[in-house]
Design an enzyme around this catalytic site. Structure first.
Site, PDB file in Angstrom:
ATOM      1  N   LYS A  67     -33.061 -75.934  -6.885  1.00 30.90           N
ATOM      2  CA  LYS A  67     -32.998 -74.830  -8.132  1.00 30.90           C
ATOM      3  C   LYS A  67     -33.538 -73.656  -7.528  1.00 30.90           C
ATOM      4  CE  LYS A  67     -33.315 -78.608 -11.435  1.00 30.90           C
ATOM      5  NZ  LYS A  67     -34.215 -79.248 -12.170  1.00 30.90           N
TER       6      LYS A  67
ATOM      7  N   GLN B 125     -40.125 -79.233 -14.412  1.00 28.13           N
ATOM      8  CA  GLN B 125     -39.699 -80.537 -13.901  1.00 28.13           C
ATOM      9  C   GLN B 125     -40.117 -81.819 -14.512  1.00 28.13           C
ATOM     10  OE1 GLN B 125     -36.991 -79.956 -11.621  1.00 28.13           O
ATOM     11  NE2 GLN B 125     -36.685 -82.099 -12.112  1.00 28.13           N
TER      12      GLN B 125
ATOM     13  N   ASP C 243     -33.967 -74.825 -20.196  1.00 31.65           N
ATOM     14  CA  ASP C 243     -33.704 -76.446 -20.117  1.00 31.65           C
ATOM     15  C   ASP C 243     -33.137 -76.649 -21.448  1.00 31.65           C
ATOM     16  OD1 ASP C 243     -33.238 -77.552 -17.469  1.00 31.65           O
ATOM     17  OD2 ASP C 243     -35.418 -78.114 -17.796  1.00 31.65           O
TER      18      ASP C 243
END
Ligand code: NDP
Length: 289
Positions: A57, A101, A124
């Protein structure tokens, strides 16, 4: 047996195209002359796959012109320490998006942690406010994997109106938001959401014009389950004993039955990252005016 010309839907190519558009936007939009969009990635512990995902990412950010900063917290981080970190990122005006994460180490509560990400930086799309906005049809960040699938379907010219979509898997991160996006006004699919307690899954799949497999079981969906000519999107990422990565659909069997199918790897995975970048750029645009 009749076989069909099956199109391989390249998430790699579609994501590269989107990333190219985002890069141009960052280079040209007046608002980004003040500063580049910025993503903060929070990684707790040293779980190897998470380290690889975060590195991918960060690399994608760099290639697109998005600044990124990694906040690497030790395995021993407490719930309160994690919340403090997220809240300091909420207050930092130079940060447009926060990526926490997952999975977190076992002693940490993911749902509680996500509540400490400000919804305006929830790139997200997993904060209950973002999910509520999706449910109620309001603008907001959408979870990256299902929104990446929608982007792929649009870019491939798959017509969704009046189609029957079957989604296998009801997780908060993939299956449930996927079903909602397919059923939204404009997409207009009629959706069946299947899960581990669903009876007669093969028969159900045979009725799917669009099949989204997101169950996390290697090659579970067989070619014989598919409706000829259907569009198959394989979200699954499964590592076999020999290290090979396969999806949730038996790709070789599905090829020749489906009209289009995503490969694994190179299908949905790259789209997920591209949508994270898009959400970060959209967030920065709002913040920078
Ligand atoms: P979860 O384990 O959270 O959810 C799996 C879902 O599949 C559950 O709802 C479960 O049902 C259902 N399921 C399990 N077994 C069966 C079965 N035999 N028949 C029907 N349904 C079943 O997984 P995720 O949603 O997080 O991920 C799914 C897959 O997608 C994984 O392979 C993951 O690695 C991959 N993934 C890929 C991403 C990408 O970028 N390409 C991003 C995120 C995930 P129940 O609820 O009843 O247990």
């Amino acid at each position: 047996m009749l076989t069909m010309d099956t199109v391989k839907i390249s998430g790699k190519e579609i994501s590269q195209q989107l990333r190219g558009e985002l890069k141009k936007e960052i280079e040209n939009a007046i608002c980004f002359q003040k500063r580049a969009p910025k993503l903060a990635a929070v990684l707790v512990g040293a779980f190897a796959p998470s380290k690889i995902y975060v590195a991918a990412k960060e690399k994608a950010c760099k290639e697109t012109g998005i600044a990124s900063q990694l906040y690497q917290l030790p395995e021993s981080t407490s719930q309160d320490q994690l919340h403090d970190c997220l809240e300091s990122l909420n207050l930092d005006p130079t940060i447009d998006g926060i990526l926490l994460q997952l999975p977190l180490p076992g002693h940490l509560d993911e749902n509680q942690a996500i509540l400490h990400i400000h919804p305006d930086k929830d790139v997200d799309g997993l904060h209950p406010i973002s999910l509520g906005r999706l449910l109620s049809g309001q603008p907001g960040f959408r979870p990256c994997t299902p929104s990446g699938v929608m982007h792929m379907l649009h870019e491939t010219g798959v017509s969704m109106k009046w189609k029957h979509a079957v989604v296998i898997g009801r997780s908060t991160i993939v299956g449930k938001p996927m079903a909602l996006l397919l059923a939204e006004k404009g997409a207009d699919c009629t959706v069946t959401l299947a899960h581990s307690q669903t009876q007669n899954l093969p028969e159900l799949c045979q009725k799917a014009d669009i099949l989204i497999a997101a169950l996390g079981k290697p090659e579970f969906v067989r070619g014989s389950w598919l409706k000829p000519g259907s569009v198959v999107i394989d979200v699954g990422i499964n590592r076999l004993g020999d290290g090979k990565i396969v999806g949730d659909v038996a790709f070789d069997e599905a090829f020749g039955v489906a009209s289009a199918i995503t490969p694994v790897p190179g299908g949905v995975g790259p789209m997920t990252i591209a949508m994270l970048l898009k959400n970060t750029v959209d967030s920065a645009k709002k913040r920078l005016g």
